[in-house]
Design a protein around this motif. Structure first.
Motif: not given
Length: 133
Positions: A93, A114-115, A117-122, A131-132
């Motif tokens: 990472h 940003f991290w 945001f990514i963590r919440e999306k995943e 992904q997504g």
């Protein structure tokens, strides 16, 4: 101080060039230049984007207040900085966030958001899920 002067002042406060700010806002640098020189006035949607991007309020940009601090909004989930540090220490990472350790504090905060945001999306994603999804 005019709207254009306030837009320029905020851009310079964040050490952004017109080219950088325009690209990040999704407009041309010519358009941004016209806003900053008061040749054009932004529509309400664009004004809101400026306020968010420059971390201030539309009232400040319009000269209705001298307080440039952003309005309190919904409380964002608190970042677990220790977890973030562990995440970026993983070589798989870390290359994505390679500049984090040497970045100025403002940039570090952007990377942490940003991290998050990514963590919440995943969250809730299972191995093998695309992904997504």
């Amino acid at each position: 101080m005019t709207l254009g002067m306030r837009l320029r002042e905020r851009r310079e406060r964040f050490a952004k060039t017109q080219m950088d700010a325009a690209r990040e806002l999704g407009i041309s640098n010519v358009q941004l230049s016209r806003y900053e020189s008061d040749d054009r006035k932004p529509d309400p949607e664009m004004l809101a984007r400026f306020a968010e991007y420059y971390r201030t309020t539309a009232d400040y940009l319009l000269g209705r207040t001298e307080d440039s601090s952003p309005e309190p909004g919904p409380v964002a989930p608190s970042l677990d900085y220790a977890e973030f540090e562990r995440f970026i220490s993983d070589p798989a990472h870390g290359t994505f966030f390679k500049d984090y350790l040497n970045a100025p504090e403002e940039r570090k905060e952007e990377m942490r958001r940003f991290w998050e945001f990514i963590r919440e999306k995943e969250r809730g994603r299972k191995p093998g899920d695309r992904q997504g999804e």
